[in-house]
Design an enzyme around this catalytic site. Structure first.
Site, mmCIF file in Angstrom:
data_model
loop_
_atom_site.group_PDB
_atom_site.id
_atom_site.type_symbol
_atom_site.label_atom_id
_atom_site.label_comp_id
_atom_site.label_asym_id
_atom_site.label_seq_id
_atom_site.Cartn_x
_atom_site.Cartn_y
_atom_site.Cartn_z
ATOM 1 N N GLY A 203 0.820 -1.202 0.000
ATOM 2 C CA GLY A 203 0.000 0.000 0.000
ATOM 3 C C GLY A 203 0.852 1.249 0.000
ATOM 4 N N PRO B 1 2.507 4.881 1.186
ATOM 5 C CG PRO B 1 4.494 6.000 0.726
ATOM 6 C CD PRO B 1 3.245 5.518 0.078
ATOM 7 N N GLY C 22 -1.010 2.588 7.067
ATOM 8 C CA GLY C 22 -1.190 1.804 8.287
ATOM 9 C C GLY C 22 -0.677 0.387 8.229
ATOM 10 C CE LYS C 23 3.083 -0.177 3.592
ATOM 11 N NZ LYS C 23 2.568 1.185 3.411
ATOM 12 C CB THR C 24 4.308 -0.067 10.437
ATOM 13 O OG1 THR C 24 5.129 -0.037 9.262
ATOM 14 C CG2 THR C 24 5.169 -0.430 11.637
ATOM 15 C CD GLU D 181 -2.065 31.114 -7.242
ATOM 16 O OE1 GLU D 181 -2.886 30.180 -7.411
ATOM 17 O OE2 GLU D 181 -0.840 30.959 -7.354
ATOM 18 C CG HIS E 292 -4.050 28.628 -11.605
ATOM 19 N ND1 HIS E 292 -3.740 27.929 -12.742
ATOM 20 C CD2 HIS E 292 -2.860 29.004 -11.054
ATOM 21 C CE1 HIS E 292 -2.420 27.884 -12.880
ATOM 22 N NE2 HIS E 292 -1.868 28.540 -11.869
ATOM 23 C CG ASP F 256 1.034 26.434 -12.906
ATOM 24 O OD1 ASP F 256 0.890 25.667 -11.944
ATOM 25 O OD2 ASP F 256 0.879 27.665 -12.832
#
Length: 682
Positions: free
Chosen positions: A232, A234, A237-239, A455, A458, A531
């Site tokens: 999965g 990073p 929640g694997k660890t 901005e 955009h 961009d």
């Protein structure tokens, strides 16, 4: 015993030994001289003759005789050993003739009446003395005093030998596994602390159930999976899931990182793998967890590292231990990685990693559950709705949500609040997604105006391209991170894929910032560099990977040079297509970007007034949300007060000289005391 305690004990033994040796060497021998009775009497007689000569009652002494008398005057102590038949041993100490204010005729007799010849001679010589009986020691005291130095030396020798043996063991312990055995007292995590990955929890709960009741599964001929690979992105929640397995399994749990196998010495990695599985066999049934297994399990091959290296030897040993000639019944290997594409195929085959568990980013329900877990110890205001927060954080991983809750708690504490409210979560979300604000940064009015139009371009294009795009969440010209301004588009739901129209709209939105600068300011700046890079990459993937070009067709031309050399695979080959095809690909990429560039230009030219209103709104309020932009585009005005901005760089540089001279000096001129009081503010 800790190493510090051992060091303290060693130094204490050394100091005690040195003190004992010093006492044994110095006791009764420092400055002492052994004389027989005849010689001692000769010295005392010379002392008596000297006293008589000085008093005029005897003849003058020769030089040799006077030297003997002077030597007798330097006697510091006298030890008298009587006949063997006498049970007493006497120690006589003199204090000097008249020195230290003592009476020369003082006599102290402590033990019995000893009126021997030596006493008479001392009295006649004018030496003040004291007679004491020597204390007799017991047998055990004598034995201890005589053997204690030897025992201490033996103890130190034994201690140093143990240290040398331990040092030699450490020097040869490189091949030992560094796996840590987790106990019940080490931050126990259960499945109640894991949320958002229900399918993955179901998979690992089945393994735990097998360990607790294997007959339930073996009665039908089934066998427990030998290996479980959790894959999965990073932060999903694997660890944490592995820690929950350790807390729930009730069997020995060994934890190790993939980077702990390979060291600077050749063969260490393979030796550690063997030792790890030997520990597992001794503690079977047990679970072995290898975090970041891609560090040791990468694809074998040439690459730039050659056909054989330490990592490859370690991987070979791992393959043999997992499913080789000898069986490892009762040892379950669980591994986690966020790069399953680089793992060796032999490691992924059935019989080694029988089960692969995907740990994806959580959906809406999963994010709500994760927020509930992380807010257990956080006092929340009654207005806080975790589902609303979860809806506003699509694409967030479990680690992102934990960081969001922590940032919200820190912001509330900084504002001296007793509870965390929605405003704190909103500010924390902006900080996590867009970066921390840099309000102290001084920007010129020209730069601020350029950023506002960029901005605004955009945001306006994002409003005009249509429904097939993510809505505008927030636009800001406050510097955050490395950017001078941010336009944030936030999807209303989890997006697992997108259409060709969505990709084209994305390119048009990316081009909107550069076009706004060209239309209004008649200039091109470097602010559009990122961009343009994103738009070009998106267009290239549309053409070479996703088959979204009618000219090229549904073909993939990206795999030829996509492999990464340092992952251990073969060197990438030359491009698998002709120069003519490459020119057609480049032309199609240019056409897609250019078409969307012109499309965005038409939108901004047709809505120039809306562009001006949004830009002025950004200059006035610094931050606008989606509703504010809708209001400004429709010609309305915002009801909230404008932001009082700090002086810009231009304003700072245009201060009148008269005003500057009227300001009080921060430091007094050289040569003046500067004790005048500061002027009160007007």
């Amino acid at each position: 015993m800790k190493q510090s305690h051992k060091t303290i004990l060693l130094w204490a033994l050394l100091i005690f030994l040195f003190v004992m040796i010093y006492n044994l060497i110095s006791d009764g021998t420092s400055g002492e001289e052994t004389l027989d009775t005849t010689e001692f009497k000769t010295l005392l007689q010379a002392r008596i003759d000297e006293r008589l000569a000085d008093a005029g009652e005897g003849p003058a002494l020769s030089d040799d005789r006077r030297a003997l008398a002077q030597r007798a005057g330097e006697i510091a102590s006298v030890t008298v050993e009587p006949n063997p038949n006498d049970n007493a041993t006497y120690v006589l100490r003199y204090e000097g003739s008249g020195e230290d204010g003592l009476d020369p005729d003082k006599k102290t007799l402590v033990y019995g009446e000893y009126k021997g010849t030596i006493e008479n001679l001392l009295t006649a010589a004018g030496i003040s003395y004291e007679v004491k009986a020597k204390e007799e020691s017991t047998f055990w005291q004598s034995l201890l005093i005589s053997w204690l130095p030897m025992l201490l030396l033996f103890a130190l020798f034994f201690f140093f030998m143990r240290q040398l043996q331990a040092g030699g063991g450490k020097a040869m312990s490189f091949g030992k596994s560094k796996a840590r055995l987790l106990t019940d007292h080490q931050n126990k995590v259960t499945f109640k602390d894991v949320a958002g990955v229900e399918e993955a929890k179901d998979e690992v709960e089945e393994i735990i159930a097998f360990l607790k009741d294997p007959k339930k599964f073996t009665r039908l001929g089934g066998r427990i999976p030998k290996g479980v690979l959790m894959m999965g992105p990073p932060g999903t929640g694997k660890t944490l899931l592995a820690r929950a397995i350790a807390g729930e399994a009730g069997v020995p749990f060994f934890s190790i990182s993939g980077s702990d196998f390979v060291e600077m010495f050749v063969g260490v990695g393979a030796s550690r793998v063997r030792d790890l599985f030997e520990q597992g066999k001794k503690n079977a049934p047990c679970i072995i967890f290898i975090d970041e297994i891609d560090a040791v399990g990468r694809h074998r091959g040439a690459g730039l590292g050659g056909g054989h290296d330490e990592r490859e030897q370690t991987l070979n040993q791992l393959l043999v231990e997992m499913d080789g000639f000898e069986s490892n019944d009762g040892v379950i290997l669980i591994a986690a990685t966020n790069r399953p594409d680089v793992l060796d195929p032999a490691l992924l085959r059935p019989g080694r990693f029988d089960r692969r568990i995907i740990v994806p980013r959580p959906d809406l329900r999963g994010r709500t559950g994760i927020l509930g877990v992380h807010t257990r110890k956080v006092p929340l205001s009654t207005e806080v709705a975790l589902e609303v927060i979860a809806r506003g954080t699509p694409g967030f991983s479990g680690a992102d949500l934990e960081s969001l809750v922590n940032e919200a708690a820190l912001i509330a504490a900084r504002r001296d609040k007793d509870r965390v409210d929605m405003e704190d979560f909103e500010d924390a979300k902006d900080k996590v997604m867009m970066g921390a604000e840099r309000r102290s940064m001084i920007i010129s009015d020209k730069e601020k105006r350029t950023t506002a139009y960029h901005e605004a371009g955009h945001a306006l294009v994002a409003k005009l391209v249509g429904a097939e795009t993510d809505p505008v969440h927030k636009v800001s010209i406050i510097p955050r991170g490395r950017a001078l301004g941010v336009t944030q588009l936030l999807p209303t739901e989890d997006r697992l894929g997108f259409t060709r129209e969505f990709a084209l709209n994305k390119i048009a939105i990316l081009m909107g910032g550069r076009l706004a600068e060209e239309l209004v300011l008649k200039q091109k700046t470097t602010g559009a560099g990122d961009d343009i890079d994103k738009a070009t990459d998106l267009a290239r993937r549309m053409v070479t990977e996703w088959g979204m070009s009618d000219v090229i067709g549904p073909l993939n031309f990206a795999s030829g040079g996509k492999q990464e050399v340092f992952l251990g695979r073969d060197l990438p080959q030359a491009e698998a297509y002709s120069q003519e095809t490459a020119q057609r690909i480049d032309g199609e990429i240019r056409r897609i970007v250019t078409d969307q560039y012109e499309r965005a230009r038409r939108m901004l030219e047709e809505n120039r007034d809306a562009l001006e209103r949004v830009a002025r709104g950004l200059l006035e309020y610094e931050t606008l949300d989606g509703n504010d932009i809708d209001t400004l585009c429709q010609g309305g005005r915002l009801s909230r007060p404008a932001v009082v901005s700090k002086p810009s760089a231009d304003a700072e540089s245009s201060v009148d000289e008269d005003e500057r001279e009227a300001r009080p000096a921060l430091f007094p001129p050289l040569g003046k005391s500067g004790t005048d009081p500061e002027p009160e503010p007007a």
